[in-house]
Write a protein that holds these residues in place. Structure first.
Motif: not given
Length: 638
Positions: A556, A583, A585, A638
């Motif tokens: 991440r 955040l 990915d 997360r």
């Protein structure tokens, strides 16, 4: 002694803070204190509406008040076991942002501490609130107990059910129902159902169970009614609590929403914790981190809590430009001594508490050749990794060839954890016209990765990525031509074995390349061009500082930034300007195929710092709050 609600009760209502994260038990206690209870007795109905079971040590003088309405028939089962809705474990911590009309936002932190007989104590940073003792009984009910001092050596202790084990739609249960010194006080709860809740901790709505709270106080002919609601999310706990102005539940007296939850091995959102001083350097350890506050180290755990500190000063020296260097042999600190030699770093070992350990190990000399270093030693780059025995040093050196010709070299030196040189220095001549400066370096367990801009005057501009093994051998060496003028603002992003080159291109968009094990870009030609590179889908305000400040951990990316667009009507933040953490990915390949990043909004007064501390399941960010002018660490989960 009894008196009307017009004075103390109005003040109590204005102050709010009885329900929220502490549940309905606190509300009842606050009511009794505000009403000035006196006398003594028992026989108060237990939580749930009966006349036995729950223990209440209070100045109650009678049975039920008749204020609690007849419970309607409950509907379908919504939750068969309510335990996940109210986690009870020592060390858990929640942080809430409260917004009150005409007052503005404030924060409250709630922490669970160890109690007796396996129970937990819930304590709020709001010192006006008493501690609440919580436990789960044999029937699976969540029981709360609170003791409030009444003055003159007297105290009030109440116990009641916050949540039954099984929860049904429309289910009603009583928390408190008693007469105290002629004042009738009743508090009950009704299960409403699951709803989507917007909270600052999440960019997406959180699914949570709403429980409506209702309280009635009667003193002769005068009656006061209070209305509130609490939302519980599985495995997190209370994510929102509201006090309503009336039974319509449309306007709020106050609104608390979850900013962050620290659950040890799991978490949610962002939780702030006080940090000491200005952080000038940091080193990530296995179970925590060390930061440097001028001449003092601060050791913290993974939650950001300070656990130790120590001095790095060896009298009569006055160190400056200190670097923290974690190695497989332990933590090291390299310093320059003010008003002393400036061509070498002093190297010392630190113990687990950040204190100087034994005698000085030695020095890390800058092995200058026939030229001069373009940057002073205070800007020489030192790098290490906690799983590696090697300390790396890198800098740019220039040699004057005469006739106005200067050759620049990238120089790399290796030392062991005790400061002993490992072989001769390594150097590479740079193309003519290369700008002098320090390369970006990333120390890994078995190698060093360097990223350097080359050329730009007599030769085409390039970005070079060179990988060296711990033995000094070159593993990969690749140069990428530049087609965008902004590409010199390039940096390497590393997450374990995965690595990317990232930059902001001429079009202002965020770009990134995934690099393979051989250092070559995956799926694109070896030219840094926007048309061929992957696009990182960032909001406009976050693109402005891309790619600096990005931290990668656990698959991440965490990207800091600010967003000053108006957010009027968004209940997650009452401010028009705020800091954000994005955040993202990146996936296993082309980042352009990934969804847009999720955003966590911080307070409007918080500015995200640059010394991020990454772990596999979280990233800690230093934050400067202009409200109280102190540094805090923000835990992003997360």
């Amino acid at each position: 002694m009894a008196f009307g609600f017009g004075s103390r009760m109005d003040g109590l209502m204005a102050s709010r803070r009885w329900i929220g994260t502490l549940g309905g038990i606190t509300l009842v206690a606050a009511m009794l204190v505000a009403c000035g209870g006196g006398g003594g007795g028992d026989g108060v109905p237990a939580a749930g509406g009966g006349t036995g079971g729950g223990t209440v040590n209070s100045p109650a003088t009678g049975g039920s008040t008749g204020l609690v309405p007849v419970a309607p028939a409950a509907g379908q089962v919504l939750v068969s076991d309510s335990a996940p809705l109210r986690p009870l474990s020592v060390g858990l911590s929640w942080q809430y942002r409260q917004f009150t009309p005409f007052i503005g936002p404030s924060r409250t932190r709630v922490t669970m501490l160890a109690g007796t007989a396996g129970r937990v104590i819930e304590r709020s940073s709001d010192t006006s609130l008493a501690d609440t003792e919580l436990f789960r009984n044999a029937e699976g009910q969540t029981i709360g107990s609170i003791s409030v001092p009444l003055g003159a050596g007297r105290s009030l202790t109440i116990s009641g059910v916050e949540l039954p084990r099984e929860l049904r739609a429309g289910q009603q249960f009583t928390v408190y129902d008693a007469r105290t010194d002629g004042i009738d006080i009743a508090f009950w709860r009704v299960v409403a159902g699951f709803e989507d809740v917007l909270v600052p901790a999440s960019p997406n709505p959180v699914r949570a169970l709403r429980v409506d709270d209702r309280a009635t106080l009667r003193n002769g002919t005068q009656t006061t009614q209070l209305y509130a609601s609490t939302w519980y999310a599985p495995d997190i706990g209370v994510v929102r609590s509201v006090e309503w102005t009336d039974a319509t539940r449309t306007a709020t007296e106050s609104d608390d929403r979850l900013v962050g939850f620290d659950g040890g091995g799991r978490g949610f959102g962002a939780v702030t914790t006080s940090a000491v001083g200005t952080l000038s350097a940091r080193a990530v350890l296995e179970d925590g981190y060390v930061t440097l506050n001028n001449t003092e180290t601060i050791v913290a755990d993974r939650s950001g809590k300070q656990v130790a500190s120590g001095s790095i000063v060896r009298a009569p020296e006055e160190p400056y430009a200190a670097r923290l260097l974690p190695t497989s042999a332990g933590l090291r600190v390299a310093t320059l001594a003010r008003f002393s030699v400036t061509d070498r770093f002093n190297l010392d070992a630190l113990d687990a508490n950040g204190r100087l350990l034994g005698a000085r190990l030695g020095t890390l000399p800058v092995q200058s050749g026939d030229g001069f270093i373009l940057s002073t030693p205070s800007f020489v780059t030192l790098a290490s990794h906690r799983a590696s025995p090697v300390i790396w040093m890198s800098y740019i050196e220039a040699i004057d060839q005469g006739n106005g010709l200067t050759i620049r070299y990238l120089v790399v030196q290796r030392f062991d954890a005790n400061g002993q040189p490992l072989g001769a220095r390594l150097q590479w001549a740079l193309p003519t016209g290369t700008f002098g400066g320090t390369p970006q370096v990333e120390a890994l367990p078995d190698e060093l990765v360097l990223v350097l801009r080359e050329g730009g005057v007599q030769e085409p501009e390039r970005v070079r990525v060179r990988t060296l093994g711990n033995d000094g051998t070159v593993r990969n060496d690749r140069a990428y031509q530049v087609s965008d003028r902004s590409v010199p603002m390039v940096r390497l992003i590393v997450d374990g074995a995965a690595r990317w080159l990232a930059w902001r291109a001429d079009d202002g968009l965020a770009r990134a390349w995934r690099l393979g094990a051989d250092g070559a870009p995956v799926g694109v030609p070896e030219t840094l061009a926007s048309a061929q590179a992957a696009l990182v889908p960032l909001p406009p305000r976050l693109r402005e500082q891309w790619p600096f400040g990005v931290v990668a951990a656990g698959g991440r990316w965490t990207i800091p930034g600010s967003d000053f667009a108006s957010l009027t009507g968004d209940p997650r933040t009452p401010a028009t300007g705020h800091a954000v953490l994005a955040l993202f990915d990146p996936g296993a390949g082309d980042v352009r195929n990934q969804p847009a990043p999720a955003l966590i909004r911080l307070e409007a007064s918080e500015l995200v710092g640059s010394l991020a501390i990454p772990f596999g399941d979280r990233t800690l960010w230093p934050v400067t709050s202009s409200a109280d002018e102190r540094d805090t660490a923000v835990i992003q989960w997360r």
